[in-house]
Enzyme design. Sequence first.
Site, short mmCIF file in Angstrom:
data_model
loop_
_atom_site.label_atom_id
_atom_site.label_comp_id
_atom_site.label_asym_id
_atom_site.label_seq_id
_atom_site.Cartn_x
_atom_site.Cartn_y
_atom_site.Cartn_z
N MET A 264 0.71 -1.40 0.55
CA MET A 264 -0.18 -0.06 0.07
C MET A 264 0.79 1.51 0.01
O MET A 264 1.71 1.09 -1.35
CB MET A 264 -1.00 -0.20 1.62
CG MET A 264 -1.94 -1.39 1.08
SD MET A 264 -3.13 -0.55 -0.06
CE MET A 264 -3.98 0.86 0.67
N CYS A 265 0.64 1.75 0.76
CA CYS A 265 1.45 3.79 0.80
C CYS A 265 1.05 4.78 0.41
O CYS A 265 0.39 3.79 -1.36
CB CYS A 265 2.79 3.60 1.42
SG CYS A 265 3.64 2.61 1.78
N GLY A 266 0.55 5.99 0.43
CA GLY A 266 0.11 6.58 -0.70
C GLY A 266 1.42 7.50 -0.44
O GLY A 266 1.90 8.21 0.48
N ARG B 36 -4.36 4.78 3.43
CA ARG B 36 -3.18 3.47 2.14
C ARG B 36 -2.47 3.34 3.38
O ARG B 36 -0.77 2.88 3.10
CB ARG B 36 -2.84 4.26 1.02
CG ARG B 36 -3.60 4.32 0.04
CD ARG B 36 -3.07 4.48 -1.62
NE ARG B 36 -1.93 3.83 -2.16
CZ ARG B 36 -2.51 2.89 -2.74
NH1 ARG B 36 -3.49 2.50 -2.77
NH2 ARG B 36 -1.41 2.32 -3.28
N THR C 123 1.91 8.67 3.56
CA THR C 123 1.43 7.62 4.19
C THR C 123 1.76 6.46 4.02
O THR C 123 2.09 5.72 3.43
CB THR C 123 0.25 8.83 4.58
OG1 THR C 123 -0.54 7.31 5.72
CG2 THR C 123 -0.47 7.64 3.24
#
Length: 301
Positions: free
Chosen positions: A1-3, A32, A148
């Site tokens: 994920m991660c944003g 995310r 994030t």
Amino acid sequence: MCGIVGLFLKDKALEPQLGALLSDMLITMTDRGPDSAGIAIYGDASGGKAKVTIQSAAPDTDFAGLAGDLAKAGLKADVTVKSTHAVISIDKSDLANIRSVLTEIRPGVRIMGSGESVEIFKEVGLPKDVVQRFGVRAMGGTHGIGHTRMATESAVTTLGAHPFSTGADQCLVHNGSLSNHNNLRRELVREGMSFETQNDSEVAAAYLTAEMARGKDLGEALTGALDDLDGFFTFVVGTKTGFGVVRDPIACKPAVMAETDQYVAFGSEYRALVNLPGIETARVWEPEPATVYFWDHEKAA
């Protein structure tokens, strides 16, 4: 994920709003990655001056009297405290010495980033809390990137949060996972690079720093990453006067970009961009796999 988010301003009239715009973009990406968050803000370099952003787990102790202790060590400095971080303003000529001085007088602090224009703020927690904690909304600048995190490769810590900075006015945010980071780390250590974490993203940042130290511009360094880095990755990279984007050849991590006469914007998803001014008339596209994009205020990365 991660944003991931990034915003490069072409229109100087938007510069006072950079922190607010980037904050809203990052908060939209909260789901995310709820583990930690960070933002790098680039402002105009002031003549002869440099900035060093530091972090401490014991800010009340480490930041007390810091300017005076730096002066005793021969470094004239102004210190602005922001929660667990502080921004030290020094003469550019002292930038090469401040790391060793801080190690001596404040062994508990960690350098988040340094250079003529960048300030980096990152902590464990949600984007909305990190943004509020460091007053990011009130910050102006020319461009910035944010992240994030949903941790997959290493522990949830402040040092493990993004952006990662391994060179002056350079930083990187990453969504993905590298498979050859341990081998690459060993090679970079042999070349004199040092690392604060076991995070694969820090290795990617250090790789770009090393390549640019060899004389490559950002575009050339990112092109080299396509051959030298294995795994899945989307990178957004900040430099003193611009930013770049690259996705691996498979490009399984989501990404979208938008460009108008006022800005270039990046988001892991389109919803990160929907509140930007003029987005309804922007050119919007998905960055191509194995393709380098970069913009620079000085026309050369």
